[in-house]
Design a protein around this motif. Structure first.
Motif, mmCIF file in Angstrom:
data_model
loop_
_atom_site.group_PDB
_atom_site.id
_atom_site.type_symbol
_atom_site.label_atom_id
_atom_site.label_comp_id
_atom_site.label_asym_id
_atom_site.label_seq_id
_atom_site.Cartn_x
_atom_site.Cartn_y
_atom_site.Cartn_z
ATOM 1 N N SER A 1 85.150 70.405 -33.682
ATOM 2 C CA SER A 1 85.431 69.227 -34.272
ATOM 3 C C SER A 1 84.721 68.789 -35.492
ATOM 4 O O SER A 1 83.639 67.967 -35.384
ATOM 5 C CB SER A 1 85.227 68.037 -33.069
ATOM 6 O OG SER A 1 86.096 68.414 -31.922
ATOM 7 N N SER B 1 88.489 63.027 -36.684
ATOM 8 C CA SER B 1 90.350 63.246 -36.917
ATOM 9 C C SER B 1 90.637 64.687 -36.800
ATOM 10 O O SER B 1 91.882 64.903 -36.592
ATOM 11 C CB SER B 1 90.634 62.849 -38.315
ATOM 12 O OG SER B 1 89.962 63.463 -39.272
ATOM 13 N N GLN B 2 89.449 65.571 -36.583
ATOM 14 C CA GLN B 2 90.011 66.993 -36.531
ATOM 15 C C GLN B 2 89.557 67.819 -35.438
ATOM 16 O O GLN B 2 88.451 67.476 -35.125
ATOM 17 C CB GLN B 2 89.475 67.730 -37.870
ATOM 18 C CG GLN B 2 90.261 67.414 -38.982
ATOM 19 C CD GLN B 2 89.475 68.040 -40.160
ATOM 20 O OE1 GLN B 2 89.750 68.958 -40.576
ATOM 21 N NE2 GLN B 2 88.486 67.204 -41.133
ATOM 22 N N LYS B 3 90.429 68.628 -34.843
ATOM 23 C CA LYS B 3 89.726 69.429 -33.704
ATOM 24 C C LYS B 3 90.487 70.930 -33.746
ATOM 25 O O LYS B 3 91.551 70.883 -34.127
ATOM 26 C CB LYS B 3 90.197 68.798 -32.425
ATOM 27 C CG LYS B 3 89.575 69.444 -31.020
ATOM 28 C CD LYS B 3 89.873 68.582 -29.897
ATOM 29 C CE LYS B 3 89.904 69.307 -28.673
ATOM 30 N NZ LYS B 3 90.288 68.493 -27.340
ATOM 31 N N ASP C 1 94.435 70.378 -34.422
ATOM 32 C CA ASP C 1 94.955 68.974 -34.009
ATOM 33 C C ASP C 1 94.470 68.153 -34.983
ATOM 34 O O ASP C 1 93.060 68.223 -35.400
ATOM 35 C CB ASP C 1 94.423 68.477 -32.686
ATOM 36 C CG ASP C 1 95.204 69.031 -31.322
ATOM 37 O OD1 ASP C 1 96.472 69.030 -31.448
ATOM 38 O OD2 ASP C 1 94.540 69.894 -30.582
ATOM 39 N N HIS C 2 95.055 67.086 -35.457
ATOM 40 C CA HIS C 2 94.731 66.330 -36.397
ATOM 41 C C HIS C 2 95.143 64.839 -36.134
ATOM 42 O O HIS C 2 96.209 64.639 -35.668
ATOM 43 C CB HIS C 2 95.469 66.569 -37.605
ATOM 44 C CG HIS C 2 94.656 65.642 -38.823
ATOM 45 N ND1 HIS C 2 93.491 66.227 -39.587
ATOM 46 C CD2 HIS C 2 94.812 64.431 -39.182
ATOM 47 C CE1 HIS C 2 93.141 65.386 -40.439
ATOM 48 N NE2 HIS C 2 93.928 64.252 -40.354
ATOM 49 N N GLN C 3 94.089 64.075 -35.975
ATOM 50 C CA GLN C 3 94.366 62.345 -35.469
ATOM 51 C C GLN C 3 94.636 61.659 -36.999
ATOM 52 O O GLN C 3 93.795 61.646 -37.807
ATOM 53 C CB GLN C 3 93.143 61.973 -34.943
ATOM 54 C CG GLN C 3 92.959 62.444 -33.304
ATOM 55 C CD GLN C 3 93.921 62.021 -32.547
ATOM 56 O OE1 GLN C 3 94.605 60.707 -32.645
ATOM 57 N NE2 GLN C 3 93.853 62.298 -31.148
ATOM 58 N N ASN D 1 97.441 55.558 -31.185
ATOM 59 C CA ASN D 1 97.022 57.262 -30.989
ATOM 60 C C ASN D 1 98.185 57.829 -32.033
ATOM 61 O O ASN D 1 99.278 57.550 -31.777
ATOM 62 C CB ASN D 1 97.169 57.763 -29.877
ATOM 63 C CG ASN D 1 96.855 59.235 -29.470
ATOM 64 O OD1 ASN D 1 96.224 59.850 -30.360
ATOM 65 N ND2 ASN D 1 97.292 59.665 -28.364
ATOM 66 N N ARG E 1 98.608 61.738 -32.889
ATOM 67 C CA ARG E 1 97.829 63.136 -33.120
ATOM 68 C C ARG E 1 99.043 64.205 -33.191
ATOM 69 O O ARG E 1 100.146 64.040 -32.701
ATOM 70 C CB ARG E 1 97.451 63.440 -31.598
ATOM 71 C CG ARG E 1 96.688 64.948 -31.514
ATOM 72 C CD ARG E 1 96.318 65.167 -30.302
ATOM 73 N NE ARG E 1 97.184 65.574 -29.339
ATOM 74 C CZ ARG E 1 98.138 66.567 -29.222
ATOM 75 N NH1 ARG E 1 97.881 67.710 -30.095
ATOM 76 N NH2 ARG E 1 98.922 66.788 -28.217
ATOM 77 N N GLY F 1 99.767 68.517 -33.443
ATOM 78 C CA GLY F 1 98.917 69.797 -33.276
ATOM 79 C C GLY F 1 99.826 70.868 -33.861
ATOM 80 O O GLY F 1 101.180 70.586 -33.690
ATOM 81 N N GLY G 1 102.619 66.777 -30.452
ATOM 82 C CA GLY G 1 101.890 65.619 -30.671
ATOM 83 C C GLY G 1 102.281 64.409 -29.729
ATOM 84 O O GLY G 1 103.081 64.521 -28.850
#
Lengths: 151, 533
Positions: B134, B138-140, B168-170, B180, B182, B184, B215
């Motif tokens: 991460s 905002s990113q994973k 994944d991006h928030q 929320n 998200r 992905g 998402g």
């Protein structure tokens, strides 16, 4: 042999730096209790007890709305399986318990003995399954079944 | 400093490990179980074999602080047994190994882990390497390089390798509109290693890739949306040359609306024929529409309604006919007494109809069900009690003789007592099942009684008992049976701090069938020692 080597390396890696760091006076980490295996056993005992005294109301309450691939079919299959004959025995032996966030995957062998209404002898079945439970608002619900379902 | 004192500081055994303690903690458990089985009668109807078996298990967990804010967590679970019910191999088996190096943002994991990307792309136990990174809030990102398990020489199953990535991006983290948001994307490939085991005639190697985007979007208000769209590319050795790749889609979209009183959800689900999941197995083709409605009249009354409609045999399906399912389910949860909220009543009804393009050869039918259950607690005497009744009718349109009616009546009660200043817990659960087919007016009558209890003889010694009786009086001649299962257990807690226990247990299982040919007896004596540290 491979297992012995891995376990030896596992502890060698841990122990040596640990001694050095403690002598340097570093502080401890916060430890999460490792009780996943106990939790897994409770979850399996719980769902098998409910299944043995099946009612759609109580069994479906243990199955997550996000059950994959299909919740309604899974409950229907369990219901038909239960109605087909009395469950005389249901045993399980856990191999792996793998936590992943709010999920807990349990791999286990199972044995099931039933007495179908239309047969004179009990049926003995065995299988290997993976149940994935997910924690939804504090309650563990069955989210996925892979392998041979005992239901 | 004496060596033992130093060792105690370094290898902190027990305790919570919190605060300014040492940087290393070892915990776990060791258990040793010896089981003696004696089986007589028709032993082919028992899972047990005569003789003595043992099971030794060790579970070790290690947590250690590393440089910076990184820490290391490890777990090993070892088992050795000669009981083939538990494991067919008799050597020391490492059933689980897991090593994690992690900080609040990143995780590097080796060993056994649960690969969890999304329902269509990946959700299975794997063995290999896994990383979660991460770089910002905002990113994973996740990366997996693993296998689903070892090659199996008995079934000639190849080792199946898995490689996958997920991003994944928030979005709108500080938005006033979304709580929320998200999105992905993930790609997972599984491929058999055809050199991992000697090939058998039935063995085929496969390669399957799933691409998917998923998402969750939750507005600051009652609306939310979950979705996933996936596409799979599958080919195996049996595909015609040039080896065709089967391509198919799967979609799930789940909008929902929830307020204090209402909860409304809709699910659209599509799995096209020849869509293959992460394990390389074909998912049943299906289109599904499901609507859930929850309404809370008050704190004490709520209703739940479900409509579920789905069918298969989509274009390209390998199934020979289409089956359409239509299910409705309504349940009410009520606490009818204002001053006694422990009294809960749950009536429910359901109707499930199955129709087919090929009625003569299918399980076309209808299932009707109605039930009611209640539970209560009498606080003054600590008594929990309840009862339930369920009626189920199944009508098989293709095969009328398979139609049946089921009545199930059950009671339960449990209570804590004080006997000689010690706790006594007793629970009773009698049930009656009545079942008859449409062609027979006689009922199968099954009576079950479950009873269990515990008495705390002292602070360290506990006595437990369990008894279940199943008595079936069948409509068919010469089909009655009685099964009795009894167990008693004496649990001596050797060490409270480390929860060390020594348990002796006796189990008796007696199955008598009317014709005498199926009857058997099982006697088991079990000794078990375990300690957590």
């Amino acid at each position: 042999m491979r297992q012995i080597i891995i376990v030896s390396l596992f502890f060698s890696c841990m122990v040596m730096p640990a001694m050095a760091e403690t002598q340097a006076g570093q502080t401890a980490v916060i430890v999460k209790p490792m009780d996943d295996r106990e939790q897994a056993e409770k979850l399996l005992v719980g769902i098998f007890d409910i299944y043995r005294n099946y009612s759609r109301d109580t069994f479906s309450a243990l199955v997550s709305e996000n059950f994959a691939p299909a919740r309604a079919e899974f409950i229907d299959t369990a219901e038909k399986d239960y109605a087909a004959g009395a469950v005389l025995e249901l045993n399980f032996f856990i191999d792996q318990v793998l936590p992943a966030g709010k999920k807990l995957a349990i791999q286990f062998k199972w044995e099931k003995k039933t007495k179908p209404g239309n047969l004179d002898h009990p049926i003995l079945r065995k299988g290997f399954a993976q149940f994935m439970f997910e924690n939804v608002k504090g309650k563990w619900l069955l989210g996925q079944v892979i392998g041979n379902s005992p239901f | 400093m004496p060596l033992s004192v130093h060792a105690a500081e370094v290898y902190y055994l027990g305790g919570t490990g919190q605060g300014n303690g040492p940087a290393f903690r070892l915990s776990g458990s060791v258990s040793q179980q010896v089981i003696h089985n004696d089986v007589s009668g028709n032993i082919s109807k028992s899972f047990l074999k005569r003789g003595t078996d043992y099971i030794s298990e060790t579970n070790l967990n290690v947590v250690k602080k590393l440089l910076g804010n990184y820490s290391l967590e490890g777990q090993v679970f070892l088992r050795k047994t000669d009981d083939p019910r538990v494991d067919v191999r008799r050597d020391v088996r490492m059933k689980q190994f897991d090593l994690k190096i992690l900080n609040p943002d990143n995780l590097y994991e080796f060993g056994d882990f649960y690969g969890d990307f999304s329902p269509f792309a990946l959700g299975s136990s794997l063995e290999g390497a896994h990383a979660v990174l991460s770089p910002s809030s905002s990113q994973k990102y996740q990366v997996v390089a693993a296998r689903t398990g070892e090659a199996d020489t008995t079934t000639s199953r190849f080792q199946r390798n898995v490689a996958g990535v997920k991003a994944d991006h928030q979005f709108f983290l500080d938005s006033t509109a979304f709580s929320n948001f998200r999105m992905g994307v993930q790609a997972v490939t599984v491929a058999d290693d055809s050199s991992s085991v000697e090939r058998a005639a039935s063995t085929k190697d496969i390669i399957n890739t799933v691409l998917s985007t998923d998402g969750e979007i939750a507005w600051r208000g009652p609306l939310a949306l979950q979705y996933e769209v996936a596409h799979s590319f599958y080919k195996d050795e049996t595909s015609a040359e040039p080896r065709n790749t089967d391509q198919a889609n799967a979609v799930r979209i789940k909008p929902s609306f929830s307020t204090d009183k209402w909860g409304i959800g809709y699910l659209y689900y599509l799995a096209q024929p020849k869509f293959y999941s992460d394990q390389g197995s074909a998912m049943p083709d299906k289109i599904q529409h499901q609507v859930n409605v929850d309404y809370r009249f008050s704190q004490r009354f709520s209703v739940n309604m479900v409509e579920n409609y789905y069918w298969d045999h989509l274009p390209g399906s390998s199934q020979t006919k289409r089956t359409t399912n239509n299910e409705q389910y309504v349940s009410i949860t009520a606490q009818p007494m204002e001053g006694r909220t422990s009294f809960v009543v749950r009536p429910y009804v359901s109707y499930a109809r199955k129709d087919s393009d090929d009625p003569a050869n299918s399980a076309e039918g209808a299932t009707r069900m109605a039930g009611i259950a209640f539970n209560d607690l009498i606080q003054a005497i600590g008594l929990n009690y309840g009862a339930k009744y369920e009626f189920r009718s199944y009508k098989d349109y293709a095969n009328g003789t398979a139609s049946d009616y089921f009545h199930r009546i059950g009671f339960n009660a449990s209570r804590d007592f004080k006997v000689w200043q010690r706790r006594l817990y007793l629970a009773l659960e009698p049930n009656i099942d009545l079942r008859r087919t449409k062609t027979d007016t006689n009922y199968d009558v099954g009576m079950n009684l479950g009873a269990n209890g515990q008495y705390d003889i002292s602070e360290r010694l506990f006595l437990r008992g369990n008894h279940t009786l199943s008595d079936m009086n069948a409509a068919r001649p010469s089909s009655d049976y009685v099964q009795t299962r009894t167990s008693s257990e004496l649990d001596f807690m050797l060490n409270q701090a480390k929860t060390a226990h020594f348990i002796t247990r006796y189990e008796y299982n007696h199955y008598i069938f009317e014709d005498g040919q199926q009857s058997y007896n099982e006697n088991r004596i079990i000794g078990k020692f375990f300690i957590n540290f």
